[in-house]
Design a protein around this motif. Structure first.
Motif, PDB file in Angstrom:
ATOM      1  N   ARG A   1       0.796  -1.224   0.000  1.00  0.00           N
ATOM      2  CA  ARG A   1       0.000   0.000   0.000  1.00  0.00           C
ATOM      3  C   ARG A   1       0.835   1.284   0.000  1.00  0.00           C
ATOM      4  N   PRO A   2       1.574   1.516  -1.096  1.00  0.00           N
ATOM      5  CA  PRO A   2       2.383   2.744  -1.175  1.00  0.00           C
ATOM      6  C   PRO A   2       1.536   3.964  -1.515  1.00  0.00           C
ATOM      7  N   GLY A   3       1.337   4.862  -0.587  1.00  0.00           N
ATOM      8  CA  GLY A   3       0.599   6.102  -0.838  1.00  0.00           C
ATOM      9  C   GLY A   3      -0.904   5.915  -0.870  1.00  0.00           C
ATOM     10  N   ASP A   4      -1.569   6.912  -1.434  1.00  0.00           N
ATOM     11  CA  ASP A   4      -3.026   6.921  -1.522  1.00  0.00           C
ATOM     12  C   ASP A   4      -3.490   6.000  -2.651  1.00  0.00           C
ATOM     13  N   LYS A   5      -4.492   5.199  -2.382  1.00  0.00           N
ATOM     14  CA  LYS A   5      -4.983   4.220  -3.349  1.00  0.00           C
ATOM     15  C   LYS A   5      -5.563   4.896  -4.593  1.00  0.00           C
ATOM     16  N   GLU A   6      -6.391   5.909  -4.415  1.00  0.00           N
ATOM     17  CA  GLU A   6      -7.019   6.570  -5.560  1.00  0.00           C
ATOM     18  C   GLU A   6      -5.986   7.259  -6.450  1.00  0.00           C
ATOM     19  N   THR A   7      -4.986   7.873  -5.839  1.00  0.00           N
ATOM     20  CA  THR A   7      -3.926   8.516  -6.617  1.00  0.00           C
ATOM     21  C   THR A   7      -3.141   7.482  -7.411  1.00  0.00           C
ATOM     22  N   TYR A   8      -2.843   6.359  -6.791  1.00  0.00           N
ATOM     23  CA  TYR A   8      -2.112   5.271  -7.447  1.00  0.00           C
ATOM     24  C   TYR A   8      -2.908   4.749  -8.648  1.00  0.00           C
ATOM     25  N   ILE A   9      -4.187   4.537  -8.450  1.00  0.00           N
ATOM     26  CA  ILE A   9      -5.018   4.013  -9.529  1.00  0.00           C
ATOM     27  C   ILE A   9      -5.196   5.059 -10.626  1.00  0.00           C
TER      28      ILE A   9
ATOM     29  N   ALA B   1      -4.010   6.632 -16.126  1.00  0.00           N
ATOM     30  CA  ALA B   1      -3.484   7.630 -17.065  1.00  0.00           C
ATOM     31  C   ALA B   1      -2.425   6.992 -17.963  1.00  0.00           C
ATOM     32  N   GLN B   2      -1.601   6.118 -17.388  1.00  0.00           N
ATOM     33  CA  GLN B   2      -0.620   5.391 -18.189  1.00  0.00           C
ATOM     34  C   GLN B   2      -1.316   4.450 -19.161  1.00  0.00           C
ATOM     35  N   TYR B   3      -2.381   3.822 -18.720  1.00  0.00           N
ATOM     36  CA  TYR B   3      -3.140   2.923 -19.586  1.00  0.00           C
ATOM     37  C   TYR B   3      -3.716   3.681 -20.778  1.00  0.00           C
ATOM     38  N   GLU B   4      -4.208   4.894 -20.553  1.00  0.00           N
ATOM     39  CA  GLU B   4      -4.796   5.682 -21.637  1.00  0.00           C
ATOM     40  C   GLU B   4      -3.782   5.976 -22.744  1.00  0.00           C
TER      41      GLU B   4
END
Length: 88
Positions: free
Chosen positions: A43-51, A56-59
């Protein structure tokens, strides 16, 4: 000519439905993998920010662009069938 027009219109509609379904499915799979990766890596950092960053990379990814082949491949195959049937 009317039959060809009907093929084009209905073909486009069917391919559009398939494109939307595959696109949503691919995004859901990528999001699920990002959530699993976030849980597995401690769990590195905030989950929503990570996702959000991962999506964004997927896009910008090649996988998303390859889904557009759903339109290209059937058109090429039908074109080849028409060509071979009429000119060979």
């Amino acid at each position: 000519m009317l039959a060809f027009l009907r093929l084009v219109v209905f073909g486009f509609l069917i391919l559009s439905v398939i494109y939307v379904i595959v696109s949503f499915w691919s995004r859901a799979v990528r999001r699920r993998k990002l959530e699993q990766e976030w849980n597995d890596t401690g769990r590195p950092g905030d989950k929503e920010t990570y996702i959000t960053r991962g999506m964004a990379q997927y896009e910008r990814s090649l996988r998303r662009k390859l889904i557009a082949l759903i339109y290209v491949v059937p058109v090429v195959v039908i074109g080849m069938i028409i060509y071979v049937t009429n000119f060979m």
